[in-house]
Write a protein that holds these residues in place. Structure first.
Motif, short mmCIF file in Angstrom:
data_model
loop_
_atom_site.label_atom_id
_atom_site.label_comp_id
_atom_site.label_asym_id
_atom_site.label_seq_id
_atom_site.Cartn_x
_atom_site.Cartn_y
_atom_site.Cartn_z
N ALA A 138 3.43 5.53 -7.06
CA ALA A 138 2.46 5.80 -8.12
C ALA A 138 1.70 7.11 -7.87
O ALA A 138 1.42 7.85 -8.81
CB ALA A 138 1.49 4.63 -8.23
N ARG A 139 1.36 7.40 -6.60
CA ARG A 139 0.56 8.59 -6.33
C ARG A 139 1.40 9.84 -6.15
O ARG A 139 1.14 10.88 -6.73
CB ARG A 139 -0.30 8.38 -5.09
N TRP A 140 2.41 9.71 -5.25
CA TRP A 140 3.18 10.92 -4.91
C TRP A 140 4.46 11.05 -5.70
O TRP A 140 5.24 11.95 -5.50
CB TRP A 140 3.43 10.97 -3.39
N GLN A 141 4.68 10.09 -6.59
CA GLN A 141 5.76 10.20 -7.56
C GLN A 141 7.15 10.41 -6.97
O GLN A 141 7.96 11.13 -7.55
CB GLN A 141 5.46 11.35 -8.54
N VAL A 142 7.43 9.84 -5.81
CA VAL A 142 8.81 9.92 -5.30
C VAL A 142 9.65 8.92 -6.10
O VAL A 142 9.09 8.08 -6.83
CB VAL A 142 8.92 9.64 -3.78
N THR A 143 10.98 8.97 -5.94
CA THR A 143 11.82 8.06 -6.73
C THR A 143 11.54 6.61 -6.33
O THR A 143 11.12 6.34 -5.20
CB THR A 143 13.32 8.34 -6.51
N PHE A 144 11.85 5.72 -7.23
CA PHE A 144 11.62 4.29 -6.97
C PHE A 144 12.39 3.84 -5.74
O PHE A 144 11.86 3.17 -4.85
CB PHE A 144 12.06 3.47 -8.19
N GLU A 145 13.67 4.25 -5.65
CA GLU A 145 14.52 3.81 -4.53
C GLU A 145 13.95 4.29 -3.20
O GLU A 145 13.89 3.55 -2.23
CB GLU A 145 15.96 4.33 -4.69
N ALA A 189 0.84 -1.21 0.00
CA ALA A 189 0.00 0.00 0.00
C ALA A 189 0.88 1.25 0.00
O ALA A 189 0.65 2.20 -0.76
CB ALA A 189 -0.93 -0.01 1.21
N LEU A 190 1.91 1.23 0.84
CA LEU A 190 2.75 2.41 0.96
C LEU A 190 3.59 2.62 -0.31
O LEU A 190 3.75 3.74 -0.79
CB LEU A 190 3.66 2.23 2.18
N PHE A 191 4.07 1.51 -0.83
CA PHE A 191 4.89 1.58 -2.05
C PHE A 191 4.06 2.17 -3.18
O PHE A 191 4.50 3.06 -3.91
CB PHE A 191 5.36 0.16 -2.38
N TRP A 192 2.84 1.70 -3.28
CA TRP A 192 1.95 2.21 -4.32
C TRP A 192 1.71 3.70 -4.11
O TRP A 192 1.83 4.50 -5.03
CB TRP A 192 0.63 1.42 -4.29
N ALA A 193 1.39 4.09 -2.86
CA ALA A 193 1.09 5.49 -2.58
C ALA A 193 2.30 6.38 -2.90
O ALA A 193 2.17 7.40 -3.58
CB ALA A 193 0.67 5.66 -1.12
N LEU A 194 3.46 5.96 -2.44
CA LEU A 194 4.64 6.81 -2.62
C LEU A 194 5.06 6.89 -4.09
O LEU A 194 5.32 7.96 -4.61
CB LEU A 194 5.82 6.25 -1.80
#
Ligand code: GDD
Ligand code: MN
Length: 363
Positions: free
Chosen positions: A261-268, A254-259
Motif C-alpha cells: 500500500a505504501r511503497w507500491q511494489v507488486t502484489f506478488e 505490517a510489512l505487507f501493508w507497507a510494501l
C-alpha cells in the motif's frame, strides 16, 4: 558425611570463584560441606578453573551442562547431584552474604523447617545498592506471583536459600524448572504448606562480571507462573510458540501493508517478501524466547531453520487441505479456517519441538 551442599549456578563467573571458595572455607569451618557449581558451559573457562582447584578443594566440583541455559534448571540439577541432607542455593557472584549460612543451617535444623530463605525484606535485611528498576521489578514479580505460591513470604524473589533434602525430594518432580525464580517454583510446587523462615541479609553489589538478567528472563517468569496455573493442561512452550506465531502474523500484515500500500511494489513481491520475513522472524523469536534454554547457534541455527521451514510448509499445506475439506462439507468459513489453523499449530509445534529444538540427549 557431608551435611551441607552448596549449589552454585554459574555462567561466566571466573573471577569470583576463588574468592567465594575462600570465604566459604572460613565461614563453614566445623561443618562438613561440599560445593557443586552448575555451569552452563561458560565461555570464560569457569568450569575449567573449578576443576583445576581439585587439589585445594577436593569437595568442590563442576557440573558442566552443554547446550543448555537456565538458572532454575541448573539449581535443580545441582540439588539432584548431592546426597547431603541440607542444600543451599547461592549465586557465585558474591552478592549473597555467605556469613549467614551457619545461622541458616542451625535454624533449619533446630526449628525442623523445610526451607530457610536469605531475605532482603525482613528485619535488618536490605537490598543494598540494588538498582531502582530492579527493585521495582522485584516488587512487581512478588505481587504477580503471590497468587501462585500462596504463602506469606517477604522475599520470594531471593536466589539465596537452604532446603531440607526430604522437602526437596517431595517437590522435585513437580517443579517447572523455568526461569530465574527457583524459589517461587519450589514454593508453588510444594505438595504441602511449606515450613519456612526468613533470615535477613544485605544484598551486595557485584564487583566482577555482570548480571545475566535480561528481558527474556522476565518473559520466562511469566511462563513459570503460566505453567503453575494452566501447565497441567497446556504445555507453556505451546503457548509461547503460539504467541510467537501471532507475532509473525502481525509482522506479515505490517510489512505487507507497507510494501504494497505504501511503497507500491507488486502484489506478488509484497506477499512473497512479507511471508519470508515473517517466517524468519518467527523462527528467530522462537529460538530467542520459546527455546531460550536450548538456543541454536552457528551451523545448528541453519539446520534448525531448514527443519522449521520444512515442518511449517507441510503444516501450511495440511491447514489448507483441512480447511478446504471442512468448507466443502459445509462448515462455516470461520470454523473451517480456525480448525485448519489449530491443527497446523499443534503439528508445527510438535514437529519443531522434535526436530528443530530437540532436547539435548536425543541429538
Ligand atoms: N548455570 C547457570 N545458567 N547459571 C546462571 C545462568 C544460567 O543460565 N544465568 C545466571 N547464572 C548464575 C550467575 O552466574 C550467578 O552466579 C547467578 O546465577 C545469579 O545470576 P546474576 O546474573 O548475578 O543474577 P542477578 O544478580 O541479576 O539476580 C540474582 O539475585 C536476585 C536477588 O536475590 C538472582 O539470584 C535472582 O534469582 C535473584 O532474584
Ligand atoms: Mn548477581
Amino acid at each position: 558425611m557431608i551435611e551441607l551442599a552448596l549449589v552454585i549456578p554459574t555462567f561466566n563467573e571466573r573471577d569470583n570463584i576463588e574468592e567465594l571458595l575462600g570465604r566459604l572455607t572460613t565461614v563453614l569451618s566445623g561443618i562438613a560441606w561440599e560445593a557443586i557449581f552448575v555451569d552452563d558451559d561458560s565461555t570464560d573457562g569457569t568450569a575449567a578453573l573449578i576443576r583445576s582447584l581439585n587439589g585445594r578443594y577436593p569437595h568442590v566440583r563442576a557440573l558442566q551442562r552443554i547446550g543448555r541455559r537456565g538458572l532454575s534448571s541448573a539449581c535443580i540439577e545441582g540439588m539432584l547431584a548431592t546426597s547431603a541432607p541440607y542444600m543451599a542455593v547461592m549465586d557465585a557472584d558474591l552478592q549473597h552474604d555467605e556469613s549467614i549460612l551457619p545461622v541458616m543451617l542451625n535454624t533449619i535444623k533446630a526449628e525442623e523447617l523445610d526451607l530457610v530463605v536469605g531475605s532482603r525484606h525482613v528485619g535488618t535485611g536490605s537490598v543494598g545498592d540494588f538498582a531502582a528498576h530492579r527493585q521495582a521489578l522485584s516488587r512487581l514479580g512478588k505481587n504477580v506471583g503471590r497468587r501462585i505460591y500462596k504463602c506469606d513470604i517477604q522475599d520470594p524473589m531471593s536466589g539465596f536459600f537452604m532446603v531440607r533434602r526430604t522437602f526437596f525430594e517431595k517437590t522435585a518432580h513437580r517443579l517447572s524448572g523455568i526461569s530465574f525464580k527457583i524459589l517461587v517454583d519450589l514454593l508453588a510446587s510444594a505438595p504441602e504448606p511449606v515450613r519456612f523462615r526468613e533470615i535477613p541479609y544485605r544484598f551486595r553489589s557485584r564487583i566482577h562480571g555482570e548480571s545475566k538478567l535480561d528481558t527474556t528472563n522476565l518473559i520466562e517468569y511469566l511462563f513459570l507462573l503460566a505453567d503453575k496455573t494452566v501447565g497441567a493442561w497446556v504445555p507453556v512452550r505451546f503457548i509461547m510458540f503460539s504467541i510467537s506465531g501471532l507475532s509473525g502474523v502481525v509482522i506479515f500484515l505490517a510489512l505487507f501493508w507497507a510494501l504494497y500500500a505504501r511503497w507500491q511494489v507488486t502484489f506478488e513481491l509484497a506477499e512473497g517478501a512479507s511471508t519470508a520475513v515473517a517466517i524468519c522472524t518467527n523462527f528467530l523469536v522462537n529460538n530467542w524466547v520459546t527455546y531460550r534454554d536450548r538456543r541454536l547457534k552457528g551451523a545448528r541455527l541453519i539446520r534448525g531453520f531448514l527443519w522449521f521451514c520444512l515442518a511449517c510448509s507441510i503444516g501450511a499445506w495440511g491447514s489448507f487441505s483441512i480447511a478446504s475439506f471442512g468448507f466443502q462439507k459445509g462448515l462455516p468459513w470461520q470454523v473451517a479456517g480456525l480448525t485448519g489453523l489449530i491443527i497446523t499449530s499443534v503439528w508445527n509445534y510438535g514437529v519443531t519441538a522434535a526436530f528443530t529444538w530437540r532436547a539435548v540427549g536425543r541429538r
